[in-house]
Design a protein around this motif. Structure first.
Motif, PDB file in Angstrom:
ATOM      1  N   VAL A  35      16.816 -14.419  40.409  1.00 40.34           N
ATOM      2  CA  VAL A  35      16.020 -13.204  40.632  1.00 40.34           C
ATOM      3  C   VAL A  35      15.835 -12.977  42.133  1.00 40.34           C
ATOM      4  N   LEU A  36      16.154 -11.780  42.592  1.00 44.09           N
ATOM      5  CA  LEU A  36      15.974 -11.444  44.011  1.00 44.09           C
ATOM      6  C   LEU A  36      14.870 -10.412  44.161  1.00 44.09           C
ATOM      7  N   GLU A  37      13.885 -10.727  45.026  1.00 44.74           N
ATOM      8  CA  GLU A  37      12.879  -9.729  45.397  1.00 44.74           C
ATOM      9  C   GLU A  37      13.292  -9.138  46.745  1.00 44.74           C
ATOM     10  N   ALA A  38      13.619  -7.863  46.743  1.00 46.13           N
ATOM     11  CA  ALA A  38      14.165  -7.201  47.936  1.00 46.13           C
ATOM     12  C   ALA A  38      13.040  -6.530  48.723  1.00 46.13           C
ATOM     13  N   GLY A  39      12.612  -7.188  49.805  1.00 49.81           N
ATOM     14  CA  GLY A  39      11.443  -6.726  50.555  1.00 49.81           C
ATOM     15  C   GLY A  39      10.222  -7.383  49.946  1.00 49.81           C
TER      16      GLY A  39
END
Ligand SMILES: C[S@@+](CC[C@H](N)C(=O)[O-])C[C@H]1O[C@@H](n2cnc3c(N)ncnc32)[C@H](O)[C@@H]1O
Length: 254
Positions: free
Chosen positions: A57-61
């Motif tokens: 899972v990537l949280e962008a910002g």
């Protein structure tokens, strides 16, 4: 990778704002149940995200990375990406305090420092979703997602952007700017740059990048919602009548 002109400005601005995000970050990290946006609407009600257990899972910002912390506690293999060294400094301090470690990367979501097809979920809450140029970050999100992967992000609603003046006063009930051509926003009282698109243009952009739209969740402030701390966003009463925030859900074609 060189930052775009607006990413350089947003980095400087977010380094200045970081101190104001320390206390809200501490409160959010101490919370267990994930909630979205300025009205803290529970994820358990909105059901935006796929099950994260075991997923990349990537949280962008990510800012202070409280959303990543919530998903990490639910078994997600989370990674935070942010453009502000100061915000990441807070995130690292909170990781230490809570004994919860996950990778945090300094960089812009407009040029993500990740391999193609390396995530199952890419998401953002007021991160890349408003501070990055959609014509740069949506192709990047699509690139790093695996086939069948989910993109989900929360931003101010299009309606809020149309009804917000440049003064630091709550959103009104008049349309103050054109809808057609909506893209880049700058404000007189700080050096940040924001991005918001008309709905039809979001859908066109998703499709152009192999993303199928699954939902547009228009967030209604719950009855009895508390006033938030942002002077130029809508009152709870406004946000009972009209959507103040919107969450796009899309999926990369298999
Ligand atoms: C409001 S915070 C979002 C985190 C959290 N959900 C919140 O609401 O506090 C916005 C974050 O977006 C980051 N940001 C701005 N431009 C960015 C970019 N080009 N790439 C990645 N992050 C960026 C800022 O540094 C900031 O930490």
């Amino acid at each position: 990778m060189e930052l775009t002109e607006h990413a350089r400005r947003n980095r400087a601005q977010w380094n200045l704002w970081a101190a104001e995000y320390l206390e809200p970050g501490q409160r959010a990290w101490a919370q267990d149940d994930p909630t979205w946006g300025i009205w803290n609407v529970p994820e358990s009600e909105l059901r935006v995200l796929d099950d994260v257990a075991g997923k990349d899972v990537l949280e962008a910002g990510c800012g202070t990375a409280y959303w990543s912390a919530w998903l990490g506690r639910r078994g997600g293999k989370v990674v935070g990406l942010d453009n502000s060294p100061k915000q990441l400094q807070t995130a690292r301090m909170l990781q230490q305090e809570h004994g919860l470690k996950f990778p945090l990367h300094l960089g812009s979501a407009e040029a993500m420092p990740f391999d193609d097809e390396s995530f199952d979920i890419v998401f953002s809450e007021y991160g890349a979703s408003i501070w990055c140029d959609p014509y740069l970050w949506i192709p990047e999100a699509a690139r790093v997602l695996r086939p069948g992967g989910q993109l989900a992000f929360l931003a101010n609603s299009a309606l809020v952007m149309l009804c917000s003046s440049e003064a630091p006063e709550p959103t009104g009930e008049k349309l103050l700017r054109p809808y057609f051509g909506m893209h880049r926003f700058e404000w007189p009282d700080d050096d940040s740059v924001e991005f918001h698109l008309p709905h039809g243009e979001w859908i066109r952009l998703f499709r152009a990048n192999g993303l199928q739209v699954e939902a547009l969740v228009e967030v209604q402030a719950p009855a009895g919602a508390n006033q938030h701390r942002y002077p130029s966003l809508p009152s709870p009463e406004w946000a009972r009548h009209w959507p103040s925030e919107e969450i796009w859900k899309a999926r990369k074609a298999r």
